[in-house]
Structures are given as structure tokens and as C-alpha cells.
Design a protein around this motif. Structure first.
Motif, short mmCIF file in Angstrom:
data_model
loop_
_atom_site.label_atom_id
_atom_site.label_comp_id
_atom_site.label_asym_id
_atom_site.label_seq_id
_atom_site.Cartn_x
_atom_site.Cartn_y
_atom_site.Cartn_z
N THR A 63 -67.77 -18.99 -44.01
CA THR A 63 -69.15 -18.54 -43.80
C THR A 63 -69.11 -17.28 -42.94
N SER A 64 -70.28 -16.74 -42.65
CA SER A 64 -70.36 -15.57 -41.78
C SER A 64 -70.59 -15.96 -40.32
N ALA A 65 -70.57 -17.25 -40.02
CA ALA A 65 -70.85 -17.74 -38.66
C ALA A 65 -69.68 -18.54 -38.10
N THR A 66 -69.62 -18.60 -36.78
CA THR A 66 -68.68 -19.50 -36.13
C THR A 66 -69.22 -20.92 -36.25
N ILE A 67 -68.35 -21.85 -36.63
CA ILE A 67 -68.76 -23.26 -36.65
C ILE A 67 -68.07 -23.94 -35.47
N PHE A 68 -68.67 -25.04 -35.03
CA PHE A 68 -68.15 -25.78 -33.89
C PHE A 68 -67.84 -27.20 -34.33
N LEU A 69 -66.59 -27.62 -34.09
CA LEU A 69 -66.14 -28.97 -34.46
C LEU A 69 -66.36 -29.90 -33.28
N PHE A 70 -66.80 -31.11 -33.59
CA PHE A 70 -67.07 -32.12 -32.56
C PHE A 70 -66.25 -33.37 -32.84
N PRO A 71 -65.79 -34.06 -31.78
CA PRO A 71 -65.01 -35.28 -31.97
C PRO A 71 -65.87 -36.50 -32.30
N ASP A 72 -67.20 -36.36 -32.15
CA ASP A 72 -68.10 -37.48 -32.46
C ASP A 72 -68.95 -37.13 -33.68
N PRO A 73 -69.35 -38.11 -34.47
CA PRO A 73 -70.07 -37.84 -35.71
C PRO A 73 -71.51 -37.36 -35.52
N ARG A 76 -72.83 -34.73 -30.39
CA ARG A 76 -73.51 -34.93 -29.11
C ARG A 76 -72.64 -34.62 -27.89
N THR A 77 -71.35 -34.51 -28.06
CA THR A 77 -70.49 -34.28 -26.90
C THR A 77 -70.53 -32.83 -26.47
N ASP A 78 -70.15 -32.59 -25.23
CA ASP A 78 -70.04 -31.22 -24.73
C ASP A 78 -68.72 -30.59 -25.15
N ILE A 79 -67.85 -31.39 -25.74
CA ILE A 79 -66.55 -30.89 -26.20
C ILE A 79 -66.71 -30.41 -27.64
N HIS A 80 -66.37 -29.16 -27.87
CA HIS A 80 -66.40 -28.64 -29.23
C HIS A 80 -65.30 -27.60 -29.40
N ASP A 81 -64.89 -27.42 -30.63
CA ASP A 81 -63.77 -26.57 -30.97
C ASP A 81 -64.26 -25.51 -31.97
N PRO A 82 -64.33 -24.24 -31.58
CA PRO A 82 -64.86 -23.22 -32.49
C PRO A 82 -63.87 -22.84 -33.60
N GLY A 86 -63.73 -17.13 -41.60
CA GLY A 86 -62.48 -16.80 -42.27
C GLY A 86 -61.28 -17.60 -41.79
N ASP A 87 -61.43 -18.39 -40.72
CA ASP A 87 -60.30 -19.14 -40.16
C ASP A 87 -60.19 -20.54 -40.74
N THR A 88 -58.98 -21.10 -40.61
CA THR A 88 -58.70 -22.49 -40.97
C THR A 88 -58.12 -23.15 -39.74
N LYS A 89 -58.51 -24.41 -39.50
CA LYS A 89 -58.03 -25.12 -38.33
C LYS A 89 -57.81 -26.58 -38.68
N PHE A 90 -56.74 -27.16 -38.13
CA PHE A 90 -56.50 -28.60 -38.23
C PHE A 90 -57.01 -29.21 -36.94
N ALA A 93 -62.08 -33.55 -36.58
CA ALA A 93 -63.42 -33.07 -36.89
C ALA A 93 -64.27 -34.21 -37.41
N ALA A 94 -64.91 -34.92 -36.48
CA ALA A 94 -65.83 -35.98 -36.88
C ALA A 94 -67.14 -35.37 -37.37
N ALA A 95 -67.42 -34.13 -36.92
CA ALA A 95 -68.65 -33.44 -37.35
C ALA A 95 -68.53 -31.96 -37.00
N PHE A 96 -69.42 -31.15 -37.58
CA PHE A 96 -69.48 -29.74 -37.23
C PHE A 96 -70.91 -29.25 -37.33
N MET A 97 -71.17 -28.12 -36.65
CA MET A 97 -72.44 -27.42 -36.79
C MET A 97 -72.24 -25.95 -36.47
N THR A 98 -73.22 -25.16 -36.86
CA THR A 98 -73.24 -23.74 -36.52
C THR A 98 -74.47 -23.50 -35.67
N HIS A 99 -74.40 -22.48 -34.83
CA HIS A 99 -75.53 -22.16 -33.96
C HIS A 99 -76.24 -20.90 -34.43
#
Length: 100
Positions: A63-73, A76-82, A86-90, A93-99
Motif C-alpha cells: 500500500t502507500s501507507a505504513t501499517i502497524f502490526l499488533f500482537p492482539d487480534p 488494543r495494545t500499545d505495542i505495535h510493529d510498523p 513496499g516492505d515485507t516482515k515476519f 501479527a494477530a492484527a494490523f491497521m493503518t493510521h
């Protein structure tokens, strides 16, 4: 008076949701589970929590946006992994969202 307040609130929500700043991130997010499942989300909407697969998920952000991976589905956690566009990450990822 209460009816007018409700009408104004609904109209404000419609304007907010149709504003340019809350448009979907054009593109695709693909999630690959360790057991071969694939989930594709086309044009993810901002602030919507999309469920992932959990541990050892490969996440491809096309996509054209940064997505944020969350450990909870529920995202809701304050922990997220951007994951930048164009990137791929292992990740777990219980869930993700974009801002954007």
C-alpha cells in the motif's frame, strides 16, 4: 432539541468519514500463515483493525501507507510493529491497521 443534536452528530460523522484525510490506503496487504493460508486486504481503511494469523506470519505491505502490526487480534495494545510501504516482515501479527 435532542433530535437536532443527533442529526448534527450523524452529519458530522458522515463528513468526517468522507474527508480526504481518512481515505483508504490504496494497494494490498497480504498475510501468509506458516501453514499456507493467505489473507488479502485490498485498500485497507484507516483505523480499522484487520485480523491476522498470529505467530510467524509473513506480512507484505503493498500500500502507500505504513501499517502497524499488533500482537492482539483487537489492535488494543500499545505495542505495535510498523511495516513501511513496499516492505515485507515476519512477525507475530494477530492484527494490523493503518493510521493514514
Amino acid at each position: 432539541m435532542r433530535r437536532i443534536a443527533i442529526t448534527v452528530a450523524v452529519a458530522s460523522a458522515v463528513v468526517l468519514l468522507s474527508a480526504p484525510g481518512v481515505a483508504a490506503a490504496p494497494g494490498v496487504v497480504r498475510l501468509y500463515s506458516p501453514d499456507g493460508q493467505i489473507k488479502t486486504v485490498q485498500d485497507p481503511r484507516p483505523l480499522v483493525c484487520y485480523r491476522g494469523f498470529g505467530a510467524d506470519t509473513a506480512v507484505v505491505n503493498r500500500t502507500s501507507a505504513t501499517i502497524f502490526l499488533f500482537p492482539d487480534p483487537g489492535c488494543r495494545t500499545d505495542i505495535h510493529d510498523p511495516v513501511e510501504p513496499g516492505d515485507t516482515k515476519f512477525s507475530t501479527a494477530a492484527a494490523f491497521m493503518t493510521h493514514e
